[in-house]
Design a protein around this motif. Structure first.
Motif, PDB file in Angstrom:
ATOM      1  N   THR A  79       0.841  -1.207   0.000  1.00  0.00           N
ATOM      2  CA  THR A  79       0.000   0.000   0.000  1.00  0.00           C
ATOM      3  C   THR A  79       0.872   1.252   0.000  1.00  0.00           C
ATOM      4  OG1 THR A  79      -0.123  -0.247   2.380  1.00  0.00           O
ATOM      5  CG2 THR A  79      -1.997  -1.049   1.102  1.00  0.00           C
ATOM      6  N   VAL A  80       0.259   2.382  -0.296  1.00  0.00           N
ATOM      7  CA  VAL A  80       1.025   3.630  -0.321  1.00  0.00           C
ATOM      8  C   VAL A  80       0.480   4.562   0.768  1.00  0.00           C
ATOM      9  CG1 VAL A  80       1.491   3.408  -2.786  1.00  0.00           C
ATOM     10  CG2 VAL A  80      -0.435   4.789  -2.043  1.00  0.00           C
ATOM     11  N   GLN A  81       1.355   5.409   1.223  1.00  0.00           N
ATOM     12  CA  GLN A  81       1.021   6.261   2.370  1.00  0.00           C
ATOM     13  C   GLN A  81       0.013   7.353   2.007  1.00  0.00           C
ATOM     14  OE1 GLN A  81       4.664   7.057   4.403  1.00  0.00           O
ATOM     15  NE2 GLN A  81       3.751   8.736   5.549  1.00  0.00           N
ATOM     16  N   GLU A  82      -0.989   7.534   2.860  1.00  0.00           N
ATOM     17  CA  GLU A  82      -1.923   8.658   2.695  1.00  0.00           C
ATOM     18  C   GLU A  82      -1.239   9.938   3.176  1.00  0.00           C
ATOM     19  OE1 GLU A  82      -4.461   9.574   1.360  1.00  0.00           O
ATOM     20  OE2 GLU A  82      -6.041   8.094   1.380  1.00  0.00           O
TER      21      GLU A  82
ATOM     22  N   ALA B 285      -2.988  21.192  -0.833  1.00  0.00           N
ATOM     23  CA  ALA B 285      -3.401  22.523  -1.317  1.00  0.00           C
ATOM     24  C   ALA B 285      -3.581  22.446  -2.832  1.00  0.00           C
ATOM     25  CB  ALA B 285      -2.350  23.562  -0.978  1.00  0.00           C
ATOM     26  N   SER B 286      -4.488  23.253  -3.369  1.00  0.00           N
ATOM     27  CA  SER B 286      -4.724  23.244  -4.815  1.00  0.00           C
ATOM     28  C   SER B 286      -4.811  24.673  -5.349  1.00  0.00           C
ATOM     29  CB  SER B 286      -6.046  22.557  -5.145  1.00  0.00           C
ATOM     30  OG  SER B 286      -6.030  21.229  -4.710  1.00  0.00           O
ATOM     31  N   ALA B 287      -4.326  24.832  -6.571  1.00  0.00           N
ATOM     32  CA  ALA B 287      -4.477  26.127  -7.251  1.00  0.00           C
ATOM     33  C   ALA B 287      -5.031  25.856  -8.646  1.00  0.00           C
ATOM     34  CB  ALA B 287      -3.126  26.818  -7.368  1.00  0.00           C
ATOM     35  N   PHE B 288      -5.847  26.775  -9.142  1.00  0.00           N
ATOM     36  CA  PHE B 288      -6.303  26.662 -10.535  1.00  0.00           C
ATOM     37  C   PHE B 288      -5.731  27.880 -11.276  1.00  0.00           C
ATOM     38  CE2 PHE B 288      -8.685  26.487 -14.332  1.00  0.00           C
ATOM     39  CZ  PHE B 288      -9.042  25.146 -14.491  1.00  0.00           C
ATOM     40  N   VAL B 289      -4.818  27.613 -12.209  1.00  0.00           N
ATOM     41  CA  VAL B 289      -4.114  28.704 -12.890  1.00  0.00           C
ATOM     42  C   VAL B 289      -4.561  28.755 -14.350  1.00  0.00           C
ATOM     43  CG1 VAL B 289      -1.830  29.655 -13.417  1.00  0.00           C
ATOM     44  CG2 VAL B 289      -2.136  28.205 -11.401  1.00  0.00           C
ATOM     45  N   LEU B 290      -4.838  29.975 -14.807  1.00  0.00           N
ATOM     46  CA  LEU B 290      -5.244  30.148 -16.217  1.00  0.00           C
ATOM     47  C   LEU B 290      -4.042  30.545 -17.074  1.00  0.00           C
ATOM     48  CD1 LEU B 290      -8.596  32.126 -16.396  1.00  0.00           C
ATOM     49  CD2 LEU B 290      -8.200  29.676 -16.694  1.00  0.00           C
ATOM     50  N   PHE B 291      -4.075  30.097 -18.321  1.00  0.00           N
ATOM     51  CA  PHE B 291      -3.031  30.444 -19.289  1.00  0.00           C
ATOM     52  C   PHE B 291      -3.718  30.912 -20.575  1.00  0.00           C
ATOM     53  CE2 PHE B 291      -1.487  27.300 -16.390  1.00  0.00           C
ATOM     54  CZ  PHE B 291      -0.191  27.687 -16.089  1.00  0.00           C
ATOM     55  N   PRO B 292      -3.043  31.785 -21.340  1.00  0.00           N
ATOM     56  CA  PRO B 292      -3.709  32.282 -22.551  1.00  0.00           C
ATOM     57  C   PRO B 292      -3.836  31.213 -23.631  1.00  0.00           C
ATOM     58  CG  PRO B 292      -1.509  33.249 -22.300  1.00  0.00           C
ATOM     59  CD  PRO B 292      -1.774  32.476 -21.063  1.00  0.00           C
ATOM     60  N   ASP B 293      -3.005  30.168 -23.568  1.00  0.00           N
ATOM     61  CA  ASP B 293      -3.095  29.127 -24.600  1.00  0.00           C
ATOM     62  C   ASP B 293      -2.577  27.805 -24.038  1.00  0.00           C
ATOM     63  OD1 ASP B 293      -0.124  28.939 -25.106  1.00  0.00           O
ATOM     64  OD2 ASP B 293      -0.517  31.078 -25.457  1.00  0.00           O
ATOM     65  N   LEU B 294      -2.882  26.746 -24.778  1.00  0.00           N
ATOM     66  CA  LEU B 294      -2.511  25.394 -24.351  1.00  0.00           C
ATOM     67  C   LEU B 294      -1.005  25.227 -24.233  1.00  0.00           C
ATOM     68  CD1 LEU B 294      -4.758  22.952 -26.384  1.00  0.00           C
ATOM     69  CD2 LEU B 294      -4.299  22.843 -23.949  1.00  0.00           C
ATOM     70  N   TYR B 295      -0.281  25.872 -25.152  1.00  0.00           N
ATOM     71  CA  TYR B 295       1.170  25.692 -25.154  1.00  0.00           C
ATOM     72  C   TYR B 295       1.773  26.206 -23.845  1.00  0.00           C
ATOM     73  CZ  TYR B 295       1.071  24.087 -29.913  1.00  0.00           C
ATOM     74  OH  TYR B 295       0.826  23.329 -31.027  1.00  0.00           O
ATOM     75  N   SER B 296       1.306  27.360 -23.403  1.00  0.00           N
ATOM     76  CA  SER B 296       1.848  27.919 -22.147  1.00  0.00           C
ATOM     77  C   SER B 296       1.510  26.985 -20.998  1.00  0.00           C
ATOM     78  CB  SER B 296       1.234  29.290 -21.864  1.00  0.00           C
ATOM     79  OG  SER B 296       1.305  30.097 -22.989  1.00  0.00           O
ATOM     80  N   ALA B 297       0.265  26.496 -20.979  1.00  0.00           N
ATOM     81  CA  ALA B 297      -0.136  25.599 -19.885  1.00  0.00           C
ATOM     82  C   ALA B 297       0.765  24.365 -19.875  1.00  0.00           C
ATOM     83  CB  ALA B 297      -1.605  25.207 -20.059  1.00  0.00           C
ATOM     84  N   CYS B 298       0.981  23.791 -21.061  1.00  0.00           N
ATOM     85  CA  CYS B 298       1.767  22.556 -21.126  1.00  0.00           C
ATOM     86  C   CYS B 298       3.242  22.810 -20.808  1.00  0.00           C
ATOM     87  CB  CYS B 298       1.601  21.899 -22.489  1.00  0.00           C
ATOM     88  SG  CYS B 298      -0.081  21.308 -22.721  1.00  0.00           S
TER      89      CYS B 298
ATOM     90  N   LYS C  95       0.986  18.164  -1.970  1.00  0.00           N
ATOM     91  CA  LYS C  95       0.701  17.542  -0.680  1.00  0.00           C
ATOM     92  C   LYS C  95       1.939  17.574   0.189  1.00  0.00           C
ATOM     93  CE  LYS C  95      -2.389  13.944  -2.507  1.00  0.00           C
ATOM     94  NZ  LYS C  95      -2.538  12.514  -2.675  1.00  0.00           N
ATOM     95  N   GLY C  96       1.729  17.525   1.493  1.00  0.00           N
ATOM     96  CA  GLY C  96       2.868  17.451   2.401  1.00  0.00           C
ATOM     97  C   GLY C  96       2.531  16.609   3.605  1.00  0.00           C
ATOM     98  N   GLU C  97       3.538  15.982   4.159  1.00  0.00           N
ATOM     99  CA  GLU C  97       3.264  15.169   5.340  1.00  0.00           C
ATOM    100  C   GLU C  97       3.033  16.055   6.556  1.00  0.00           C
ATOM    101  OE1 GLU C  97       6.302  12.083   5.569  1.00  0.00           O
ATOM    102  OE2 GLU C  97       5.740  11.645   3.497  1.00  0.00           O
ATOM    103  N   THR C  98       3.602  17.248   6.517  1.00  0.00           N
ATOM    104  CA  THR C  98       3.349  18.214   7.594  1.00  0.00           C
ATOM    105  C   THR C  98       2.928  19.531   6.923  1.00  0.00           C
ATOM    106  OG1 THR C  98       5.597  19.014   7.463  1.00  0.00           O
ATOM    107  CG2 THR C  98       5.171  17.263   9.069  1.00  0.00           C
ATOM    108  N   GLN C  99       2.390  20.412   7.736  1.00  0.00           N
ATOM    109  CA  GLN C  99       1.982  21.713   7.219  1.00  0.00           C
ATOM    110  C   GLN C  99       3.191  22.455   6.642  1.00  0.00           C
ATOM    111  OE1 GLN C  99      -1.386  22.183   7.517  1.00  0.00           O
ATOM    112  NE2 GLN C  99      -1.040  23.850   6.070  1.00  0.00           N
ATOM    113  N   GLN C 100       4.318  22.271   7.330  1.00  0.00           N
ATOM    114  CA  GLN C 100       5.533  22.968   6.914  1.00  0.00           C
ATOM    115  C   GLN C 100       6.006  22.441   5.549  1.00  0.00           C
ATOM    116  OE1 GLN C 100       8.804  22.119   9.433  1.00  0.00           O
ATOM    117  NE2 GLN C 100       9.899  23.997   8.927  1.00  0.00           N
TER     118      GLN C 100
ATOM    119  N   GLN D  17       6.419  24.406   1.933  1.00  0.00           N
ATOM    120  CA  GLN D  17       7.652  24.388   1.117  1.00  0.00           C
ATOM    121  C   GLN D  17       7.322  23.965  -0.315  1.00  0.00           C
ATOM    122  OE1 GLN D  17       9.952  21.651   3.369  1.00  0.00           O
ATOM    123  NE2 GLN D  17      10.765  23.211   4.756  1.00  0.00           N
ATOM    124  N   ARG D  18       6.443  22.998  -0.421  1.00  0.00           N
ATOM    125  CA  ARG D  18       6.119  22.494  -1.765  1.00  0.00           C
ATOM    126  C   ARG D  18       5.285  23.502  -2.561  1.00  0.00           C
ATOM    127  NH1 ARG D  18       5.394  16.009  -0.593  1.00  0.00           N
ATOM    128  NH2 ARG D  18       7.610  15.701  -0.241  1.00  0.00           N
TER     129      ARG D  18
END
Ligand SMILES: Cc1cc2nc3c(=O)[nH]c(=O)nc-3n(C[C@H](O)[C@H](O)[C@H](O)COP(=O)(O)OP(=O)(O)OC[C@H]3O[C@@H](n4cnc5c(N)ncnc54)[C@H](O)[C@@H]3O)c2cc1C
Ligand code: SF4
Ligand code: SF4
Length: 1111
Positions: free
Chosen positions: A344-347, A352-365, A417-422, A426-427
């Protein structure tokens, strides 16, 4: 320059070996359509490259649909009856159709469906398969999207077979789990989380593979498809996280890779297979070019063909390890998987999540490339402009300038994701640095770029939920808005991340060229995995030809231009089988053919899947999606609803109800049906009556999981109404039976004389109880069982938990007369709302008392609620004329809509009066009755915010005035399905109960199947639904808020369940000083219009839980 689809199509043959026919050089443009007796559409190319494969034959090759029964099926099935009991072998047309589709767009009719209960049965059937040369296909939950879980031969099903194939064992620290193949992936994760909680482990674990369908897909299918999802990437799929496997080879031999003696026995008995595998590994590892190609292909997600990486990842002299890994992703074509052990893998809990917009697909990729090399993002999802346009207000408000995004803009949903808030912090910073380092512009408009600070990472769970709900909801939104008669298609292509922008742009252009204006592109960008979602019809030669053109064009772009995989997650199936050689080349495909021949020389395991002799296999046996009824036409046949359905183990599931009803409708609509079709229609209608109608609890649990909110129970009720009202199929809602309007008249008579019923039933129950005391339980069971059969399920089957009659309602303050109302209402407006509550003891609780032997409490729900409410300073009002009131459910569930409407209207009137037009809160003691009143559609605006079931009311209004002491008992809890459909209410049940008792265990079943008295008239429905109840032995009694459910779960668990109000009352005492200070309801609990605020509208969602999905 990008080639057009048509050009690409013509040029695609160069990978195929000399003289070989391939999907890519087959002309579907001038093809003709063939529709078989079951409605499946096949495209027969004009230059048919393999006409002999489309001629019926008794030579069973590695392809589909043309198997002539030369007597072998008869012999197989005769012998099978000695291996599996006959009732679990289905050959009737309804079951064949129900298992003739998975979540893909293929339909193949099996000759039989066999539900197996254990390994020995599978072993017996495999031996028969060898003896009679009859192919078999294994099936778990049937949610596959590439057509790998269907067959024109024999289906062996391990899905929804009661408690079988559902054993699990978890290593003490949770780092390994061994699970049988009938468990849902989501269930395994819940059990792992429960294990960590119970044992207070510092780390909690889950299985690595995370397909979006994890709550609907079973371990068997997850392993056999090597399924994966948003986060697991290529490192945590089954291939990389499997420790051991228990499997059956084609001849029925068991190999348990964890057991040394089993391994030794295998090497002795199957030396030829073992040395073939070792030889293949040696050959591949000795060919640097091929080995290099295999390694490169598995750097990205890839489920096309067999897991050839098994031949390069392990030493050739370890054939067992090679075999185990080859089985992963083999789609049932190499052997039967019985159980697997996962590392199994660790939970990780800080996210945290962000939704970032880009003017075109190339920039996003471009940004994705930088995020990937930073290694800090756990998931990056890409959404193209077409999908961004589907965003709703809540989402738009969280994403800067989404409303102004220009055509071609794209968005990335990034999770860290992080195992601790700190560590999380950092991530986040590292992810932001990576985005900045990509040097691209942010914002959806190239002319007005925004800083990255406009798109912050959000930790607030409610906000991140909005992001993820949007992403997960995209496919349902597209699926829900497609036109009737089309199927929903989800392509699943992958390329190295650096090419993602180019591939996405080329594919969206191809889709546009082919006329798919509704296609959206979303996907797991971090892995270069793109899903193209669109609607497809197979109704005309043009539609089918366009689809063929699209497939060929897509293969060209993905394989030739971007060196990608045609399936990253969803398996090869039939859909990609004709393209395996195109993607892998002749040498690697030759190795795959040798693997298949070593395991299954006679093509008896899931033939036609992964490798298929027919270069046009992907265009054969396409499933029709005929309109049937507006309530179900949107169904995508995904199977998400099945796990929640109480009839899943006993008859059929919601998806199967819809699939079979679609076929019934198609057959009814045929202009000139053949005799065979007429006969099949009548057989299907007959079987539908019990499997489809009678055993549907109409509880609507299916809607909770349905991505497009289909409530099959509502559809069933519509059919019942048509039957009760004497409508026939053609007339309206379509009934599968013929009947007359007598049912409707009888129902109206009962509704008009409800007081008599209310008075008579307790007498009847007491009489039955008297005989219970006199004669003991056995005789009553036998007599009622016989009467139930004789009366065609009208008389209920008695069980020892059938209650005695209740005493007549007596306590409480009576409701005001209409003439008194203005004065009271005026008083309330002037000085706030008096601490009064209206309580409706529903007819079921007015008629049914406790069961014999249930002596813990005395009194009715009204008496106990009055006591409880008084402790918290509330005065209880009972509506006028209570003994004649009923919510109408007992009529509605039988389809007697008119009678149901009448009773609901009477109840609403009485409640409006008693509550001063909704100013006072109203408690309905039986949860399903509350849901019934809410859905009665009476536009009772004045009561909209006033209706509560007992737990919600206690939690919101009474609990502040009460002190709870935990009783030294271990109790069970059953949350009725109607309460489960109200967001957050199940949690309140548990939270309140946990204040009242030392240990609380929920029954854990989605629905008990009682559905009023249906579970008494069809007790097999309830016992099947309740078989999954698993309570600790020290549980003494149970609590719920539905009297009929209490009977069902009591009988199944062998304990007395009763209203949770008794538990609340027993465990609580008044909070000192509270009553004296709280004479009125605080003003903030009353909305501006004098009505309850939405905070209290726990039932507002009305059952449409709106389950979300994604791929
Ligand atoms: C809306 C939707 C979203 C999806 N999202 C994803 C996603 O994100 N990622 C993903 O990978 N897939 C996804 N899928 C596809 C599918 O759900 C998964 O591949 C899933 O793992 C299939 O599991 P199942 O239990 O339904 O298996 P089935 O469909 O029943 O079977 C899958 C294959 O396994 C074989 N098989 C089943 N049991 C056994 C056994 N005991 N031994 C040997 N072979 C066996 C079958 O013959 C078949 O070839 C999605 C499907 C839908 C409808
Ligand atoms: S009813 Fe909904 S959940 Fe069930 S198969 Fe259809 S679309 Fe899927
Ligand atoms: S209403 Fe209930 S029993 Fe009927 S299909 Fe839906 S979940 Fe199954």
């Amino acid at each position: 320059m990008r080639r057009s689809a048509q050009q690409g199509y013509a040029e695609l043959s160069h990978h195929a070996p000399d003289g070989a026919v391939s999907a890519s050089n087959t002309d579907f443009v001038n093809s003709r359509l063939h529709i078989n007796d079951w409605g499946a559409v096949s495209s027969i190319p004009e230059n048919d490259p393999a006409p002999h494969l489309r001629a019926a034959s008794s030579s069973y090759l590695n392809h589909d649909g043309m198997r002539v029964d030369d007597g072998r099926y008869k012999a197989f099935l005769q012998d099978a009856a000695a291996v599996v009991p006959q009732p679990r072998i289905f050959t009737d047309p309804l079951h064949l159709l129900a298992y003739g589709s998975d979540a893909s767009f293929y339909r193949l009719l099996p000759k039989a469906v066999i539900k197996v209960h254990n390994e020995a049965e599978v072993q017996g059937l495999l031996r028969l398969s060898q003896a009679h040369k009859v192919p078999v296909t294994f099936r778990a939950a049937g949610t596959s999207l590439s057509g790998q879980a269907v067959s024109d031969s024999i289906i062996i099903s391990v899905g929804y077979v009661g408690k079988n194939f559902r054993r699990i064992s978890i290593k003490d620290d949770g780092s390994q789990v061994t699970a049988e193949v009938g468990l849902l992936g989501g269930e395994v994760n819940k059990l792992l989380a429960g294990h960590a909680r119970r044992h207070k482990l510092p780390i909690s674990y889950r299985i690595g593979p995370d397909p979006a369908s994890i709550d609907a897909a079973m371990i068997g299918g997850i392993v056999a498809n090597n399924a994966s999802g948003m986060c697991c990437g290529v490192a945590q799929n089954t291939y990389h996280t499997i420790a051991d496997m228990r499997l059956l080879l084609a001849d029925g031999t068991v190999l348990d890779t964890a057991d040394e003696s089993s391994r030794k026995a295998f090497l002795q008995s199957h030396g030829k297979l073992a040395s073939a595998l070792s030889g293949l590994a040696r050959e591949v590892q000795g060919d640097p070019q091929l080995a290099g190609r295999i390694r490169a292909k598995y750097k990205i997600k890839n489920t096309v063909g067999y897991s050839l990486n098994a031949l390069v990842d392990f030493p050739p002299d370890d054939p067992v390890t090679i075999l185990k890994h080859l089985l992963v992703g083999s789609e049932g074509t190499l052997g039967f998987i019985s159980s697997v052990t996962y590392n199994t893998v660790q939970e990780v809990h800080h996210k945290a999540s962000a939704f970032v917009l880009f003017p075109d697909l190339y920039s996003a990729c471009d940004s994705v490339r930088h995020l990937k090399s930073s290694g800090v993002a756990s998931a990056v999802e890409i959404c193209d402009y077409a999908s961004l346009r589907l965003a709703q207000q809540e989402f738009v408000s969280l994403v800067a300038e989404l409303g102004q995004a220009q055509e071609g803009a794209a968005g990335l949903l990034i999770e860290v994701k992080g195992e601790t808030q700190q560590q999380l912090q950092q991530r986040i910073e590292a992810a932001q640095a990576a985005l900045q380092a990509s040097g691209v512009r942010f914002g959806g408009n190239a002319g007005a770029p925004l800083g990255l600070e406009s798109y912050p990472f959000r930790i607030n769970a409610a906000e991140t939920k909005v992001f993820w709900d949007f992403r997960k909801g995209l496919i349902p939104i597209i699926g829900g808005s497609r036109s009737v008669g089309t199927s929903m298609m989800i392509e699943d292509v992958v390329c190295p991340v650096e090419h993602l922008a180019g591939m996405t742009a080329d594919l969206t252009a191809l889709f546009r060229e082919c006329g798919y204006s509704d296609a959206s592109a979303v996907g797991h960008a971090l892995e270069g995995n793109l899903h193209l979602v669109f609607a497809q019809g197979f109704r005309t030669p043009e539609e089918v030809a366009t689809f063929g053109r699209l497939m060929a064009g897509m293969a060209d772009i993905v394989v030739h231009k971007y060196n990608g995989s045609l399936k990253g997650e969803h398996g090869t199936g039939r859909n990609m089988a004709p393209f395996v050689e195109l993607e892998w080349g002749a040498r690697a495909t030759g190795i795959m053919k040798r693997i298949k021949a070593a395991f299954d020389p006679h093509n008896l395991l899931n033939p036609g899947v992964i490798l298929n002799d027919d270069p046009a296999a992907h265009m054969q046996f396409l499933k029709p999606s005929p309109p049937a009824a507006s309530l179900i036409d949107n169904c995508m046949e995904c199977g998400y609803c099945e796990a929640f359905c109480p009839s899943r183990d006993v008859t059929i599931t919601p998806r199967q109800r819809i699939q079979t009803y679609r076929e019934i409708t198609r057959l009814r609509g045929l202009q000139q049906p053949t005799q065979e079709q007429q006969q099949r229609l009548s057989q299907m209608e007959d079987t539908w009556q019990y499997d489809g109608d009678s055993t549907c609890a109409a509880d609507g649990m299916c809607a909770v999981r349905c991505p497009v909110n289909i409530n099959t129970g509502e559809f069933t009720k519509q059919l019942r109404t048509a039957a009760v009202d004497g409508l026939d199929a053609a007339a309206g809602a379509a009934s599968a039976s013929t009947s007359s309007a007598w049912g409707s008249r009888l129902a109206m008579m009962a509704a008009n004389n409800f007081r008599l019923i209310n008075g008579g039933v307790p007498l009847l129950l007491n009489t039955v109880d008297f005989f219970h005391g006199l004669l003991g339980p056995r005789l009553l069971e036998v007599v009622s069982g016989t009467l139930n059969k004789w009366t065609n399920h009208i008389v209920p089957v008695w069980n020892p938990y059938i209650p005695k009659g209740a005493k007549a309602v007596s306590a409480g303050l009576s409701s005001p007369q209409a003439s008194e109302l203005p004065t009271q209402a005026a008083r309330a407006t002037q000085s706030g709302i008096p601490r009064q509550v209206v309580f409706l003891p529903t007819c079921v609780n007015r008629m049914m008392g406790p069961a014999r032997g249930d002596d813990r409490y005395s009194g009715s729900t009204l008496e106990v609620f009055t006591r409880l409410a008084e402790k918290a300073g509330y005065q209880v009002i009972v509506p006028q004329g209570v003994s004649g009131l009923c919510c109408g459910m007992m009529f509605d569930s039988r389809g007697a809509k008119k009678a149901a409407g009448l009773k609901a209207a009477e109840a609403i009137t009485a409640l409006s009066l008693a509550s001063q037009m909704g100013k006072l809160p109203i408690v309905i003691d039986n949860s399903p009755c509350l849901a019934q009143l809410k859905s009665a559609g009476l536009n009772q605006q004045e009561l909209k915010f006033s209706l509560y079931e007992p737990v919600a009311f206690t939690s919101l209004f009474l609990a502040p005035g009460l002190d709870f002491d935990k009783l030294p008992r271990s109790v069970a809890l059953h949350v009725p399905c109607t309460s489960k459909q109200a967001p957050g209410l199940s949690e309140k049940f548990v939270a309140l109960a946990e204040q009242c008792a030392e240990s609380v265990t929920p029954t854990g079943i989605p629905c008990c199947g009682m559905a009023g008295d249906r579970g008494l008239r069809f007790p097999e429905l309830t016992s099947s639904a309740c078989q999954h109840i698993d309570l600790p032995s020290n549980v003494t009694d149970g609590y719920s808020t539905s009297r009929t459910c209490e009977i069902g779960v009591s009988n199944a668990a062998g304990l007395h369940f009763r209203s949770i109000l008794f538990l609340f009352d027993e465990a609580s005492k008044p909070k000192p000083g509270f009553r004296e200070t709280a004479k009125e309801l605080p003003q903030q609990q009353v909305g501006q219009d004098g009505k309850r605020p939405s905070l209290t509208t726990v039932h507002e969602a009305g059952g449409a839980g709106g389950g979300m999905t994604s791929v």
